[in-house]
Scaffold this motif. Sequence first.
Motif, PDB file in Angstrom:
ATOM      1  N   PRO A   1       0.884  -1.405   0.126  1.00 35.51           N
ATOM      2  CA  PRO A   1      -0.096   0.025   0.001  1.00 35.51           C
ATOM      3  C   PRO A   1       0.605   1.156  -0.075  1.00 35.51           C
ATOM      4  O   PRO A   1       1.952   1.287   0.691  1.00 35.51           O
ATOM      5  CB  PRO A   1      -0.698  -0.164   1.361  1.00 35.51           C
ATOM      6  N   ALA A   2       0.459   2.261  -0.623  1.00 30.08           N
ATOM      7  CA  ALA A   2       0.845   3.594  -0.620  1.00 30.08           C
ATOM      8  C   ALA A   2      -0.160   4.672  -0.767  1.00 30.08           C
ATOM      9  O   ALA A   2      -1.198   4.344  -0.931  1.00 30.08           O
ATOM     10  CB  ALA A   2       1.833   3.578  -1.985  1.00 30.08           C
ATOM     11  N   LEU A   3       0.356   5.869  -0.397  1.00 29.92           N
ATOM     12  CA  LEU A   3      -0.603   6.824  -0.688  1.00 29.92           C
ATOM     13  C   LEU A   3      -0.260   7.953  -1.728  1.00 29.92           C
ATOM     14  O   LEU A   3       1.068   8.245  -1.710  1.00 29.92           O
ATOM     15  CB  LEU A   3      -0.525   7.516   0.690  1.00 29.92           C
TER      16      LEU A   3
ATOM     17  N   GLU B   1       0.865  11.143  -3.401  1.00 31.41           N
ATOM     18  CA  GLU B   1       1.120  12.387  -2.996  1.00 31.41           C
ATOM     19  C   GLU B   1       0.960  13.646  -4.200  1.00 31.41           C
ATOM     20  O   GLU B   1       0.310  14.620  -3.613  1.00 31.41           O
ATOM     21  CB  GLU B   1       2.785  12.650  -2.645  1.00 31.41           C
TER      22      GLU B   1
ATOM     23  N   GLY C   1      -3.447  11.692  -1.067  1.00 35.16           N
ATOM     24  CA  GLY C   1      -4.177  11.141   0.159  1.00 35.16           C
ATOM     25  C   GLY C   1      -4.772  10.034   0.045  1.00 35.16           C
ATOM     26  O   GLY C   1      -5.129   8.939   1.093  1.00 35.16           O
ATOM     27  N   GLU C   2      -5.068   9.487  -1.261  1.00 35.26           N
ATOM     28  CA  GLU C   2      -5.813   8.271  -1.537  1.00 35.26           C
ATOM     29  C   GLU C   2      -4.688   6.888  -1.510  1.00 35.26           C
ATOM     30  O   GLU C   2      -3.666   7.103  -2.237  1.00 35.26           O
ATOM     31  CB  GLU C   2      -6.252   8.339  -3.134  1.00 35.26           C
ATOM     32  N   GLU C   3      -5.113   5.994  -1.089  1.00 33.64           N
ATOM     33  CA  GLU C   3      -4.395   4.817  -1.074  1.00 33.64           C
ATOM     34  C   GLU C   3      -4.499   4.054  -2.418  1.00 33.64           C
ATOM     35  O   GLU C   3      -5.654   3.746  -3.016  1.00 33.64           O
ATOM     36  CB  GLU C   3      -4.956   3.716   0.108  1.00 33.64           C
TER      37      GLU C   3
ATOM     38  N   LYS D   1      -2.350   0.746  -4.656  1.00 31.26           N
ATOM     39  CA  LYS D   1      -1.568  -0.669  -4.818  1.00 31.26           C
ATOM     40  C   LYS D   1      -1.485  -0.883  -6.046  1.00 31.26           C
ATOM     41  O   LYS D   1      -2.386  -1.086  -6.945  1.00 31.26           O
ATOM     42  CB  LYS D   1      -1.754  -1.548  -3.529  1.00 31.26           C
TER      43      LYS D   1
ATOM     44  N   VAL E   1       4.042   8.612  -5.087  1.00 33.12           N
ATOM     45  CA  VAL E   1       3.466   8.035  -3.867  1.00 33.12           C
ATOM     46  C   VAL E   1       4.434   8.057  -2.738  1.00 33.12           C
ATOM     47  O   VAL E   1       5.634   8.204  -3.076  1.00 33.12           O
ATOM     48  CB  VAL E   1       3.047   6.875  -4.353  1.00 33.12           C
ATOM     49  N   ARG E   2       3.781   7.628  -1.627  1.00 34.89           N
ATOM     50  CA  ARG E   2       4.766   7.288  -0.314  1.00 34.89           C
ATOM     51  C   ARG E   2       4.282   6.005  -0.081  1.00 34.89           C
ATOM     52  O   ARG E   2       3.141   5.893   0.401  1.00 34.89           O
ATOM     53  CB  ARG E   2       4.458   8.456   0.683  1.00 34.89           C
TER      54      ARG E   2
ATOM     55  N   LEU F   1       3.660   3.031   2.169  1.00 36.13           N
ATOM     56  CA  LEU F   1       3.327   2.581   3.720  1.00 36.13           C
ATOM     57  C   LEU F   1       3.963   1.373   4.199  1.00 36.13           C
ATOM     58  O   LEU F   1       3.954   0.487   3.457  1.00 36.13           O
ATOM     59  CB  LEU F   1       1.737   2.815   3.625  1.00 36.13           C
TER      60      LEU F   1
END
Length: 77
Positions: free
Chosen positions: A6-8, A10, A33-35, A37, A70-71, A73
Amino acid sequence: MPLHQPALVESVQDRHDNDVISRRLRELGFVAGEEVKVVAVGPIGREPLLVQVGYTRFALRRVEAARVQVRVLEQAA
């Protein structure tokens, strides 16, 4: 990004003025802010990528996916 990690989101980067692809990605839900993958990759050249945003899945070419910053998680153990 590793599969199922999973990532958010950016941001979605515009490659040029009035970037239609970047605008469409944002319209589809690739917003800050949306997740997201990556749930699968294609067999030839590892394209397309099957990317999940919420409960919706999209097939993206790597050049399109590269616009999404993305960042990653940490996964729960």
